[in-house]
Scaffold this active site. Sequence first.
Site, short mmCIF file in Angstrom:
data_model
loop_
_atom_site.label_atom_id
_atom_site.label_comp_id
_atom_site.label_asym_id
_atom_site.label_seq_id
_atom_site.Cartn_x
_atom_site.Cartn_y
_atom_site.Cartn_z
N HIS A 75 0.79 -1.24 0.00
CA HIS A 75 0.00 0.00 0.00
C HIS A 75 0.82 1.28 0.00
CE1 HIS A 75 0.78 0.33 4.31
NE2 HIS A 75 0.38 1.58 4.22
C1 UD1 Z 1 -2.03 5.72 5.95
C2 UD1 Z 1 -0.77 6.27 6.63
C3 UD1 Z 1 0.28 5.16 6.73
C4 UD1 Z 1 -0.29 3.88 7.33
C5 UD1 Z 1 -1.54 3.48 6.55
C6 UD1 Z 1 -2.18 2.24 7.12
C7 UD1 Z 1 -0.30 8.66 6.24
C8 UD1 Z 1 0.51 9.62 5.47
N1 UD1 Z 1 -0.17 7.36 5.85
O1 UD1 Z 1 -1.73 5.45 4.58
O2 UD1 Z 1 1.35 5.63 7.55
O3 UD1 Z 1 0.68 2.84 7.23
O4 UD1 Z 1 -2.48 4.57 6.61
O5 UD1 Z 1 -3.20 1.75 6.32
O6 UD1 Z 1 -1.02 9.05 7.14
N2 UD1 Z 1 -9.06 4.82 1.58
C9 UD1 Z 1 -10.32 4.21 1.48
N3 UD1 Z 1 -10.93 3.84 2.64
C10 UD1 Z 1 -10.40 4.04 3.87
C11 UD1 Z 1 -9.14 4.67 3.94
C12 UD1 Z 1 -8.49 5.04 2.80
O7 UD1 Z 1 -10.85 4.00 0.40
O8 UD1 Z 1 -11.03 3.67 4.87
C13 UD1 Z 1 -8.36 5.21 0.35
C14 UD1 Z 1 -8.51 6.69 0.07
O9 UD1 Z 1 -9.32 6.89 -1.01
C15 UD1 Z 1 -7.09 7.18 -0.21
C16 UD1 Z 1 -6.20 6.00 0.05
O10 UD1 Z 1 -6.97 4.94 0.53
O11 UD1 Z 1 -6.94 7.53 -1.55
C17 UD1 Z 1 -5.11 6.38 1.00
O12 UD1 Z 1 -5.60 6.69 2.31
P1 UD1 Z 1 -4.73 7.63 3.28
O13 UD1 Z 1 -5.36 7.68 4.60
O14 UD1 Z 1 -4.44 8.89 2.62
O15 UD1 Z 1 -3.32 6.92 3.41
P2 UD1 Z 1 -2.93 5.38 3.53
O16 UD1 Z 1 -2.31 4.97 2.23
O17 UD1 Z 1 -4.03 4.55 4.06
#
Ligand code: UD1
Length: 354
Positions: free
Chosen positions: A201
Amino acid sequence: MRVLSIVGARPQFVKLAPVAAAAEGRVEHLIAHTGQHYDVNMSDAFFADLGIPAPDVNLGVGSGSHGAQTAAMLEGLEKVLVETRPDWVLVYGDTNSTLAGTLAAIKLHVPVAHLEAGLRSFNRRMPEEQNRVLTDHAADLLLAPTDTALEHLSREGLAERTVLVGDVMTDVLLRVRDAVAGHPLPVPGIPPGSYHVATVHRPDNTDDPDRLRAIVEGLSRVDGRVLLLAHPRLRGLAERHGIDLGVDGSVTVSDPLGYPQLVNLVANSRSVITDSGGLQKEAFLLRVPCTTLRPETEWVETVDLGWNVLVDDGFDRLGTVVHRPPPAPTDATPYGTGKAAEAAIDALLSRRPA
Ligand code: UD1
């Protein structure tokens, strides 16, 4: 004493579980959820499965660019802090929720304690590295998980603010490992012990289509069934770039699992292939060999002890690397013995600023 935990993303809910349990009867504990993760299987399921009290507030911030997401959290958390006036804000790990919570608190002169302080990848491209370095230098109390983290903080001139407490993820892992032992999670058509568990991820692995394609093709070359638990980021980007994560059916793609199911699946697997920090450590604690799809790791002990190998290119070699000879058995406990959350609460009580 009132402690406000600020969390927002999946690994933070896992860390929150032992802290909430250790806080009970010792401090007044409030929980603010930023809403960074919001899908049921990325958030609510963790509260239910790990017996964590419901958050006192959920800001519902959701996804966005780093700037927009962090800014929305900062604004929301400022209001929460003004209303709740905690004696300590407790932030966890390295996410945007951690940095936003820290910034909101220091501007209001609310003391901040950072759990999982002192981890370093020394890769400044990673948003997590930016968040953890900034948080360590802004916080009042640094709760370090390992001797290595303690050394990093000393080298950065932060020793006086640091307490070694151990790793709270180990507390919960050991508890859940024992609870699921002897009841392997059924995987249709695949016997326990015969499969590999994979997750991908990190932006560095998902955002460049060529690299992501090379990784999933590498997974498809591993001997034995690979179960790829797809984070929403991975699904979204694969779809956008037209990449088939299942590589014509040779990789089994599924949704992320709840924590007890994940621990159970990994405990009964042949190996783990991941870019997750938490999962590398969980594999080690379960004594399952791990292959990490990154140039570096914060959890260097897993590599030093022979249970983790880093692979950052040449993903067509994955099949060979995954099937390396098994590591030497070890009874080392670099992450503590399951008492870190209690030690963290002890530190909050004894280091309370005047
Ligand atoms: C975040 C953390 C990372 C952690 C990870 C665990 C930051 C910078 N990164 O990364 O340190 O290891 O979480 O999972 O804070 N999304 C969904 N549903 C959700 C959550 C996210 O669809 O419930 C999608 C969103 O559309 C987004 C993507 O996942 O585009 C990324 O989510 P985001 O919270 O920005 O960062 P992570 O990659 O999850």
